[in-house]
Motif scaffolding. Structure first.
Motif, short mmCIF file in Angstrom:
data_model
loop_
_atom_site.label_atom_id
_atom_site.label_comp_id
_atom_site.label_asym_id
_atom_site.label_seq_id
_atom_site.Cartn_x
_atom_site.Cartn_y
_atom_site.Cartn_z
N MET A 90 -11.43 -9.37 13.88
CA MET A 90 -12.39 -8.93 12.87
C MET A 90 -11.82 -7.70 12.17
N THR A 91 -11.77 -7.76 10.87
CA THR A 91 -11.23 -6.64 10.10
C THR A 91 -12.31 -5.76 9.51
N GLY A 92 -13.51 -6.25 9.38
CA GLY A 92 -14.57 -5.46 8.78
C GLY A 92 -14.55 -5.49 7.27
N ILE A 93 -13.76 -6.36 6.67
CA ILE A 93 -13.69 -6.46 5.22
C ILE A 93 -14.57 -7.62 4.78
N HIS A 94 -15.40 -7.35 3.78
CA HIS A 94 -16.31 -8.37 3.26
C HIS A 94 -15.50 -9.53 2.66
N PRO A 95 -15.97 -10.75 2.81
CA PRO A 95 -15.22 -11.90 2.29
C PRO A 95 -15.06 -11.93 0.77
N ALA A 96 -15.98 -11.32 0.03
CA ALA A 96 -15.91 -11.37 -1.44
C ALA A 96 -14.64 -10.70 -1.97
N PRO A 97 -14.29 -9.47 -1.54
CA PRO A 97 -13.03 -8.90 -2.04
C PRO A 97 -11.80 -9.70 -1.62
N VAL A 98 -11.86 -10.32 -0.46
CA VAL A 98 -10.73 -11.15 -0.01
C VAL A 98 -10.58 -12.35 -0.95
N LEU A 99 -11.68 -12.97 -1.30
CA LEU A 99 -11.64 -14.11 -2.21
C LEU A 99 -11.13 -13.69 -3.59
N ILE A 100 -11.60 -12.55 -4.07
CA ILE A 100 -11.15 -12.06 -5.37
C ILE A 100 -9.66 -11.74 -5.34
N ALA A 101 -9.19 -11.13 -4.25
CA ALA A 101 -7.76 -10.83 -4.11
C ALA A 101 -6.94 -12.10 -4.08
N ARG A 102 -7.42 -13.12 -3.40
CA ARG A 102 -6.68 -14.39 -3.34
C ARG A 102 -6.60 -15.06 -4.69
N ILE A 103 -7.71 -15.03 -5.43
CA ILE A 103 -7.71 -15.64 -6.76
C ILE A 103 -6.76 -14.88 -7.68
N ALA A 104 -6.84 -13.54 -7.64
CA ALA A 104 -5.95 -12.73 -8.49
C ALA A 104 -4.49 -12.96 -8.08
N GLY A 105 -4.23 -13.04 -6.79
CA GLY A 105 -2.88 -13.30 -6.32
C GLY A 105 -2.37 -14.65 -6.76
N GLY B 11 0.86 -14.78 -8.92
CA GLY B 11 2.11 -15.15 -8.29
C GLY B 11 2.12 -16.48 -7.56
N GLY B 12 1.16 -17.32 -7.83
CA GLY B 12 1.14 -18.63 -7.18
C GLY B 12 0.92 -18.53 -5.68
N VAL B 13 1.60 -19.37 -4.92
CA VAL B 13 1.43 -19.41 -3.47
C VAL B 13 1.85 -18.10 -2.83
N ILE B 14 2.95 -17.54 -3.28
CA ILE B 14 3.42 -16.26 -2.74
C ILE B 14 2.38 -15.17 -3.03
N GLY B 15 1.79 -15.20 -4.21
CA GLY B 15 0.77 -14.22 -4.57
C GLY B 15 -0.45 -14.31 -3.66
N VAL B 16 -0.84 -15.52 -3.30
CA VAL B 16 -1.97 -15.70 -2.38
C VAL B 16 -1.64 -15.11 -1.02
N LEU B 17 -0.41 -15.32 -0.56
CA LEU B 17 -0.02 -14.82 0.76
C LEU B 17 0.11 -13.29 0.78
N VAL B 18 0.46 -12.70 -0.33
CA VAL B 18 0.69 -11.25 -0.39
C VAL B 18 -0.57 -10.49 -0.78
#
Length: 60
Positions: A1-16, A20-27
């Motif tokens: 558990m990281t304590g980070i809300h799922p919404a910012p994680v989803l936004i970061a993945r979409i922006a990534g 940057g494509g697949v690499i952007g999602v991973l980073v």
């Protein structure tokens, strides 16, 4: 558990993915966590609201 809300994680993945494509999602999420930690550290040092400031104030 990281304590980070799922919404910012989803936004970061979409922006990534858009940036940057697949690499952007991973980073994107580790980069977001680094930025959050740095912001919290700077806030604690310069504003005086971090854990260190709280510990020093309670020990006085």
């Amino acid at each position: 558990m990281t304590g980070i809300h799922p919404a910012p994680v989803l936004i970061a993945r979409i922006a990534g993915a858009r940036a940057g494509g697949v690499i952007g999602v991973l980073v994107a999420v580790p980069l977001m966590i680094v930025v959050i930690v740095l912001l919290e550290e700077f806030q604690g040092r310069f504003v005086g609201t971090g854990d260190k400031a709280s510990a020093e104030a309670s020990s006085r």
